[in-house]
Enzyme design. Structure first.
Site, PDB file in Angstrom:
ATOM      1  CB  CYS A 297      -1.311   0.224   1.199  1.00 22.78           C
ATOM      2  SG  CYS A 297      -0.962  -1.408   2.455  1.00 22.78           S
ATOM      3  NE  ARG A 326       2.245  -9.438   4.995  1.00 23.94           N
ATOM      4  CZ  ARG A 326       0.362  -9.392   4.390  1.00 23.94           C
ATOM      5  NH1 ARG A 326       0.103 -10.006   5.507  1.00 23.94           N
ATOM      6  NH2 ARG A 326       0.516  -8.535   3.857  1.00 23.94           N
ATOM      7  CD  GLN A 344      -0.676  -8.438  -0.159  1.00 26.65           C
ATOM      8  OE1 GLN A 344      -0.098  -7.980   0.118  1.00 26.65           O
ATOM      9  NE2 GLN A 344      -2.025  -8.880   1.429  1.00 26.65           N
ATOM     10  CG  ASP A 346      -2.189  -5.474  -2.533  1.00 30.19           C
ATOM     11  OD1 ASP A 346      -3.291  -5.049  -2.597  1.00 30.19           O
ATOM     12  OD2 ASP A 346      -1.650  -5.158  -2.149  1.00 30.19           O
ATOM     13  CG  HIS A 348      -4.351   0.023  -2.379  1.00 33.84           C
ATOM     14  ND1 HIS A 348      -2.942  -1.010  -3.169  1.00 33.84           N
ATOM     15  CD2 HIS A 348      -4.364  -0.632  -0.954  1.00 33.84           C
ATOM     16  CE1 HIS A 348      -2.594  -1.986  -2.063  1.00 33.84           C
ATOM     17  NE2 HIS A 348      -3.119  -1.703  -0.992  1.00 33.84           N
ATOM     18  CE  LYS A 432     -11.043  -8.644   7.378  1.00 33.52           C
ATOM     19  NZ  LYS A 432      -9.579  -9.590   7.820  1.00 33.52           N
ATOM     20  CG  HIS A 478      -5.884  -2.312   1.977  1.00 38.81           C
ATOM     21  ND1 HIS A 478      -4.540  -1.713   1.536  1.00 38.81           N
ATOM     22  CD2 HIS A 478      -6.557  -1.247   2.101  1.00 38.81           C
ATOM     23  CE1 HIS A 478      -4.492  -0.687   2.449  1.00 38.81           C
ATOM     24  NE2 HIS A 478      -5.674  -0.345   3.211  1.00 38.81           N
TER      25      HIS A 478
END
Length: 605
Positions: A297, A326, A344, A346, A348, A432, A478
């Site tokens: 992000c 991670r 990911q 991902d 946004h 979420k 996200h």
RNA sequence: GCCGAUGUAGCUCAAUUGGCAGAGCAACGCUCUUGUAAAGCGUAGGUUAUGGGUUCGAGUCCCAUCAUCGGCUCCA
């Protein structure tokens, strides 16, 4: 499976006869264990999905031999047809009964004073304390149980394994020994369940990953760091290509960002405050600290902030295959499902308040449509919202939360979906929606997450110029659709049992010449298939045809094209499917058309 | 990270109380030229996860480390 579900809806599991059987089996097991270890301490032993467990503190570790003995003793107790007798009593009396059982004493305290149940969850009012006794064993328990142990089918009970478990699930507490068992009404049901376990084992992506040469882990590289082999790479490339096309059509812009960023970035984003445990130690480069990214992000935000934006630019949708790292504790790693480095898919979304409902609806519909193309038909949708009892631990305005929740609900409802509302599961920066898919064995997997974020736009002081000429803060969502490529791949492998649909299969067609003299014809056919965009290969090993077929079957290749004298004479190939079906002679062109159609339609086979 | 178990050839597994590390499949070579799930013969393949220790002698016993598996906790 559908039927079982309907049945469940008629009688909730917690009120079913099976639930009582399992609960009672747990007590019987505890009796057998305590007979073996008279000084053993018992903790809790509830029924769970497909079975039951009981936690103990014992003087030594249990062995598989012990389980056999316990199981045998259980059958004897069951046959004794001992009645389960309920007795209600005061907390003081209960303390007397369980004087040498510290865990029970703790439970009694909970029930009495705070009103906590055996899972440590708060209950509204202090309940009546009851104990259930059968034969020599009595247990603090709210029930319900079967009338007597004879109602348990001794041939439909089986102890499965021993595992460590913290008292009350808290790692600060003692580690207890948990015995898992399963119990059913009939032997047939038990066998069906064991069959299901076996089926799950056969689908294990770690085994299939090796057999199909899809991926591996290396001790030299490190735990939780997946290596995608060429076969896995072919599948991933296919997924990424499809994903890219859908995202282009869906109005996303593709972005690329680096793997590390300066400490200050992570300070601003808040990660160093509340996500530090998940991050690796910093690198020092020219006296500046950098962190390997655990999330994408901040980079997408940096792209947004690289220039001024008008309200006319919004919504903006940035998408990336972002590889993050991670820290996961060593004991939690699990094949591709839980790794330390993963990519990911991902994205946004940045938009105005007014655009928010449509954006949410769009992303939800988009996600489901893509998941369906991967053969998933059933979904569980979870809406995670704030813990109403703990409003202090969340960022953002109350009005934002209300608006966001309303937008999420409205999107779910517009699509006619049902959902489960989970209080207290929201991330601190916003509510979420999580989507879980049901796989071929009806197991569920967390895949998609769509998260509101009230924190980052503020933390990074994001702005756009509104119609009024004033700066405004954009809203941000996200979203990881497939979640992580690693986990998604693991789920796909298990869902398809390695037999990928044609559009994903690493090798779509295996050309099988019967004798050496058929090689040239096979190579010509191969050239045609490749020119048509199909992934094919010729098995020109010295093996006999039978073994070439066997190898291709083992690799779960969807189409096998056998070539011998007859086929060459007819200008054809003999088509065999991995189902074993022999479709006979087909022209190469007809086969190409058929395979291309299967690819195009993403046919699930 | 914690509790428990496991670690022998690329894979699946043997190896009696501590006494010469072995098989099948895969790989490679040769022969056979094959009709819808395993042709035959041969060759090669190992510091028994790693590092220490006990012992005349360790795959086997002890300690440490690493990894994996079943769980707990946590999560994409």
């Amino acid at each position: 499976m559908g039927k079982a579900k309907e049945k469940q809806e008629e009688v909730p599991y917690a009120e079913s006869h099976l639930y009582k059987i399992r609960h009672s089996a747990a007590h019987v097991m505890a009796q057998a264990v305590i007979e073996m270890f008279p000084n053993g301490k018992v903790a809790i032993g509830p029924p769970i999905e497909d079975g039951f467990y009981y936690d103990f503190e014992l003087p030594r570790a249990l062995t598989p031999d012990d389980l056999d003995k316990i199981e045998k003793r259980m059958r004897k107790i069951i046959k004794g047809k001992y009645a389960f007798e309920r007795q209600e009593l005061s907390a003081d009396k209960a303390r007397e009964v369980f004087a040498d059982q510290p865990y029970k004493i703790e439970l009694i305290e909970g029930l009495e004073s705070g009103g906590y149940d055996e899972y440590g969850e708060k209950i509204e009012e202090a309940p009546v304390i009851s104990i259930y006794k059968h034969d020599t064993f009595e247990d603090l328990c709210r029930g319900p149980h079967v009338e007597n142990t004879g109602e348990i089918n001794p041939s439909a009970v089986k102890l499965l394994n021993v595992a460590g478990a913290y008292w009350r699930g808290d790692e600060k507490n003692t580690m207890l020994q948990r015995i898992y068992g399963t119990a059913w009404e009939s032997v047939e049901e038990l066998e069906a369940y064991l069959e299901r376990l076996k089926e799950a084992q056969e689908r294990d992506h770690r085994t299939l990953g090796r057999e199909l040469d899809l991926f591996s882990f290396s001790q030299d590289v490190g735990p939780g760091l997946a290596l995608w082999h060429p076969n896995g790479g072919r599948i991933r490339a296919q997924i990424e290509e499809y994903w890219s096309q859908r995202h282009r059509e869906g109005g996303y812009e593709r972005v690329y960002t680096p793997h590390i960023g300066k400490a200050n970035l992570w300070q601003t984003s808040g990660h160093l405050n509340w996500y530090k445990d998940g991050m690796y130690a910093p690198l020092t480069i020219e006296e500046q600290e950098y962190y390997i990214k655990p999330m994408n992000c901040p980079f997408h935000i940096a792209i947004f902030k690289s220039q001024m934006h008008s309200y006319r630019d919004l919504p903006m949708r940035f998408a990336e295959f972002g590889t993050v790292y991670r820290y996961e504790r060593s004991g939690t790693l699990h094949g591709l499902m839980r790794v330390r480095g993963f990519t990911q898919d991902d994205a946004h979304l940045f938009c105005t308040l007014e655009q928010m409902p449509e954006e949410i609806l769009g992303v939800l519909e988009f996600s489901l449509s893509i998941l369906r193309d991967f053969g998933f038909q059933e979904f569980d949708i979870e809406l995670s919202v704030r813990d109403p009892k703990n409003p202090g631990k969340y960022a953002g305005q109350d009005s934002d939360w209300k608006m966001a929740e309303a937008a999420l609900i409205s999107a779910i409802e517009k699509l006619g979906l049902s959902y489960r509302r989970v209080e207290g599961e929201a991330v601190f920066y916003g509510p979420k929606i999580d989507i879980k898919v049901h796989d071929a064995l009806n197991r569920t997997w967390q895949i998609t997450t769509i998260q509101f974020d009230f924190w980052l736009p503020e933390a990074f002081e994001m702005e756009f110029v509104g119609q009024d000429g004033e700066p405004h803060q954009p809203y941000m969502v996200h979203r990881a659709l497939l979640g992580s490529m690693e986990r998604f791949f693991g789920v796909l492998i298990e869902h398809y049992k390695g037999a990928f649909p044609v559009w994903l299969a690493p090798v779509q067609a295996e050309l099988i010449p019967i004798a050496d003299r058929h090689f040239d014809y096979a190579y010509d056919a191969l050239a045609k298939l490749k020119a048509a965009g199909l992934r094919a290969e010729v098995d020109d090993s010295g093996d006999r045809m039978g073994n070439k077929i066997r190898k291709a079957q083992g690799q779960k290749v969807p189409y096998m094209l056998v070539i011998g004298d007859r086929e060459i004479e007819e200008g054809a190939v003999s088509l065999r499917l991995r189902s074993g079906e022999d479709l006979g002679a087909t022209s190469v062109d007809d086969f190409i058309a058929m395979a291309q159609e299967a690819v195009k339609s993403k046919a699930q086979v």
